[in-house]
Scaffold this motif. Structure first.
Motif, PDB file in Angstrom:
ATOM      1  N   SER A   9      38.487  36.768  36.578  1.00 14.98           N
ATOM      2  CA  SER A   9      39.744  36.117  37.523  1.00 14.98           C
ATOM      3  C   SER A   9      40.027  34.958  37.232  1.00 14.98           C
ATOM      4  O   SER A   9      41.520  34.406  37.637  1.00 14.98           O
ATOM      5  CB  SER A   9      38.837  35.954  38.914  1.00 14.98           C
ATOM      6  N   ILE A  56      40.962  34.086  31.127  1.00 17.41           N
ATOM      7  CA  ILE A  56      42.073  35.242  30.692  1.00 17.41           C
ATOM      8  C   ILE A  56      42.633  34.926  29.204  1.00 17.41           C
ATOM      9  O   ILE A  56      42.834  35.666  28.238  1.00 17.41           O
ATOM     10  CB  ILE A  56      42.981  35.729  31.506  1.00 17.41           C
ATOM     11  N   LEU A 101      41.490  42.261  36.324  1.00 16.10           N
ATOM     12  CA  LEU A 101      41.794  41.235  37.165  1.00 16.10           C
ATOM     13  C   LEU A 101      40.616  41.530  38.075  1.00 16.10           C
ATOM     14  O   LEU A 101      40.788  42.444  38.972  1.00 16.10           O
ATOM     15  CB  LEU A 101      42.967  41.032  37.417  1.00 16.10           C
ATOM     16  N   ALA A 145      40.616  36.950  41.957  1.00 22.19           N
ATOM     17  CA  ALA A 145      42.033  36.232  41.856  1.00 22.19           C
ATOM     18  C   ALA A 145      42.919  36.376  42.970  1.00 22.19           C
ATOM     19  O   ALA A 145      43.928  35.608  42.970  1.00 22.19           O
ATOM     20  CB  ALA A 145      42.675  36.990  40.530  1.00 22.19           C
ATOM     21  N   PHE A 180      50.112  38.488  35.819  1.00 23.60           N
ATOM     22  CA  PHE A 180      48.783  38.778  35.203  1.00 23.60           C
ATOM     23  C   PHE A 180      49.069  39.717  34.185  1.00 23.60           C
ATOM     24  O   PHE A 180      48.220  39.946  33.052  1.00 23.60           O
ATOM     25  CB  PHE A 180      47.966  39.076  36.318  1.00 23.60           C
ATOM     26  N   VAL A 231      46.392  41.591  31.191  1.00 21.51           N
ATOM     27  CA  VAL A 231      45.625  42.431  32.140  1.00 21.51           C
ATOM     28  C   VAL A 231      45.966  43.814  32.243  1.00 21.51           C
ATOM     29  O   VAL A 231      47.219  43.913  32.254  1.00 21.51           O
ATOM     30  CB  VAL A 231      45.516  41.669  33.626  1.00 21.51           C
ATOM     31  N   MET A 248      44.055  45.810  37.757  1.00 18.58           N
ATOM     32  CA  MET A 248      43.821  44.871  38.893  1.00 18.58           C
ATOM     33  C   MET A 248      43.160  45.544  39.888  1.00 18.58           C
ATOM     34  O   MET A 248      43.499  46.474  40.511  1.00 18.58           O
ATOM     35  CB  MET A 248      45.300  44.335  39.329  1.00 18.58           C
TER      36      MET A 248
END
Lengths: 289, 358
Positions: free
Chosen positions: B118, B123, B137, B141, B152, B157, B160
């Motif tokens: 997160s 990241i 993700l 987050a 993201f 990423v 998610m």
């Protein structure tokens, strides 16, 4: 309701040169563009303006976009108009408005704000203590990202464990909120339930009559509790910090660009800011025990 | 209930929590198509104390060492399935970052198929260091709009996990704006009172939100609340306590049929499949194996029902009938997606759940 009005909290004095308007925590409380522009116009020539924005869904992102369009159209670059962002999507929107300055809000300046942390038992030299006294912004890649988005200022709360961060070395300017710090927040709201039909209570995104603009509630633990003044204000739990905690954190900031933002109530959507720290200290001495 | 599980595997995945290599066989045989787990090395705990490496570091939620992770990964891979590892503390400090990166490298070397993260700083660091792992993700987050999803995605990423508190209409909006982003949605167990990603308390000190607070109502204008206002507030508080009990897995209970009670999105699986959601997440790394198994059976049964061509209404009715707890379902307080109320949409399989060969 169209939004907060500046007269909710009178300017504490001439040294308080910037007004904050809006909520860090709830999309429902986004002001109407007309209310925001009314406040902005009222401040013109007297004080700078900071629009505070909460985390949002796509509908909220659209509403924030409209606010930024209106604000951007009215502001000149030298006005130093700011937007506090608590959502990465909103940060992207602000970047598209070069006349507006993004500020990293408290929900993205992540650190522990737990009122139960045993501050008196922490070993000042331990790595475990430093981890509690620092936030996400101490991470160099995070700092690089902030630079790439033009973010120079980050917002903080008083915390019982104290702070240990060198903002000048990080190239960041700290803003400290006082005397109320946030503890936790969410999308489900106790006060919204007061006005909702039973089947919609505690449903995410259900229609809300903004009872939080009329009520708040002090919280006490049924069991022996830490000495924490906790308040449920809308969808958020806030802590009213003691003067000693705020002063200790303020001393630890030790930054040439430090700013203090004060409000007179935990639910306040109007706040005043100063970078004149003696004025901030005076206000804290007069209003916080 | 095992009889209700069909033989065709739907495209939508079911992510199961895993906290012991010995659980792998059982969970695979009950429908897991992928796994997630956590690790809590003693060196991290010794150095950082209450600043946990991931969001659930208490009890049996985590594996104790990298050796255990490697063993677990080997067992999962033997079934041709992936396993992701959580490095999803709300944030890491600059000092912690080097340690997390080293752990990420070890996890990748141990064969982990991805990391669940997160913290934006982590990241970025994983990408900059070229750590070869897919990044999912974490719900921590608190990502809930297409602008944030694009942010993201641009950081690299690949999937998610949406937060627990999200409406189905918001999932639909995200899918419409970013059809190339893979989404994972909560479907069973372990709710949160607040938005977990915005909660600045730590479970290391106990669960703040489950405290039985007493409330004293104040009016913002300073006047005393009227009797009617107090009554309305007291009623809301009573309901709030009831809702919190549901969020807390209904007091960690099972139905009379032995199925786990608690936060649930079974009725919404038809919609989630229709929207093209990639994976359904079952929560509970620290749950007993029996809760994991029964949770998997519940989810897989509904997924198969949906994949079999049932209507939205039939899937929802079937889902509620399986647990047979009308008093719990009727309150709406257990629902992850209360706005996903079935309406007539025709007898077809949703697009994301068309059956595929196993």
């Amino acid at each position: 309701m169209s939004g907060p009005r500046l007269d909710e909290f009178a300017r504490p004095g001439d040294a308080w040169s910037r007004a904050y308007l809006g909520s860090d925590f709830c999309q429902t409380l986004l002001p109407a563009p007309s209310a925001m522009l009314e406040a902005f116009a009222e401040l013109r020539g007297r004080a700078a303006f900071t629009l505070v924005t909460p985390p949002v869904n796509d509908a909220g992102l659209h509403r924030v976009g409209l606010l930024l369009d209106s604000l951007s159209a009215e502001t000149a670059p030298e006005a130093a108009t700011e937007v506090v962002v608590n959502d990465w999507g909103v940060l992207g929107l602000v970047r598209a408005h070069p006349s507006l300055t993004p500020v990293l809000g408290r929900l993205l300046t992540r650190m522990l704000r737990d009122p139960r942390l045993p501050a008196e038992r922490l070993d000042a030299e331990a790595s475990s203590t430093r981890a509690l006294q620092q936030s996400s912004v101490t991470s160099p890649p995070f700092q690089g990202l902030l630079r790439s988005f033009g973010v120079r200022r980050v917002e903080l709360d008083p915390v019982v464990q104290g702070l240990a961060m060198d903002f000048d070395a990080m190239g960041l300017a700290p803003t400290l909120h006082a005397p109320f710090g946030y503890v936790t927040t969410g999308r489900v709201c106790l006060f919204a339930a007061m006005g909702q039909a039973e089947e919609h209570r505690f449903e995410v995104g259900a229609p809300c009559r903004q009872e939080c603009r009329r009520f708040a509630a002090r919280m006490t633990d049924a069991a022996p509790s830490p000495d924490a003044a906790l308040i449920t204000a809308g969808n958020t739990v806030m802590q009213r910090h003691e003067r000693s905690v705020i002063t200790r954190v303020l001393d630890a900031l030790a930054s040439r660009d430090a700013r203090v933002v004060v409000r007179d109530a935990p639910f306040g959507e109007v706040a005043w800011a100063t970078e004149h720290l003696p004025a901030a200290t005076r206000w804290i001495e007069e209003h916080v025990s | 209930m095992q009889d209700a599980i069909g033989v065709r595997a739907p495209k939508i995945g079911i992510a199961s929590p895993l906290s012991d290599p010995d659980e792998v066989e059982l969970l695979v045989s009950n429908g897991a198509t992928e796994f997630y787990c956590g690790v809590a090395p003693s060196a991290w705990a010794a150095r950082y104390g209450a600043s946990w490496l991931n969001r659930r570091s208490r009890g049996r939620a985590n594996l104790p060492s990298m050796e255990h992770v490697a063993n677990l990964v080997e067992k999962v891979h033997a079934h041709g399935l992936p396993v992701r590892v959580t490095l999803n503390a709300p944030f890491y400090t600059g000092e912690q970052l080097a340690d997390v990166l080293a752990l990420a490298g070890e996890l990748t070397a141990a064969g982990a198929d991805g990391l669940i993260v997160s913290d934006v700083g982590l990241i970025l660091a994983l990408r900059e260091r070229g750590v070869a792992a897919d990044i999912t993700l974490s719900s921590m987050a608190a990502m809930r709009n297409s602008g944030a999803a694009g942010f993201f995605r641009d950081l690299g990423v690949t999937r998610m996990v949406l937060p627990r508190h999200v409406r189905m209409s918001e999932v639909a909006s995200l899918r419409a704006h970013l059809p190339d982003v893979a989404l994972e949605l909560f479907v069973l167990n372990d709710g949160c009172v607040y938005e977990e990603g915005h909660c600045a308390t730590t479970h290391a000190l106990g669960t703040f939100c489950l405290t039985e607070w007493r409330y004293a109502l104040d009016r913002r204008d300073g006047a005393a609340p009227t009797d009617d206002e107090r009554a309305a507030f007291d009623e809301a508080v009573d309901d709030y306590r009831r809702w919190k009990w549901h969020v807390n897995n209904c007091g960690s209970t099972f139905s009379d049929r032995g199925l786990p009670n608690g936060p649930c999105g079974l009725c919404a699986i038809w919609d989630l499949c229709d929207l093209g959601v990639s994976c359904l997440k079952i929560v509970g790394r620290d749950s007993p194996t029996v809760r994991k198994v029964r949770s998997l059976r519940l989810v897989k049964t509904i997924v198969e029902q949906v994949a079999g061509g049932g209507t939205r209404e039939a899937a929802a009715e079937y889902a509620q009938g399986l647990r047979d707890t009308p008093e719990l379902c009727g309150s709406g307080f257990m629902c992850y997606y209360r706005d996903a109320v079935p309406t007539a949409r025709g007898p077809r399989s949703p697009a994301g759940c068309s059956p595929s060969e196993p």
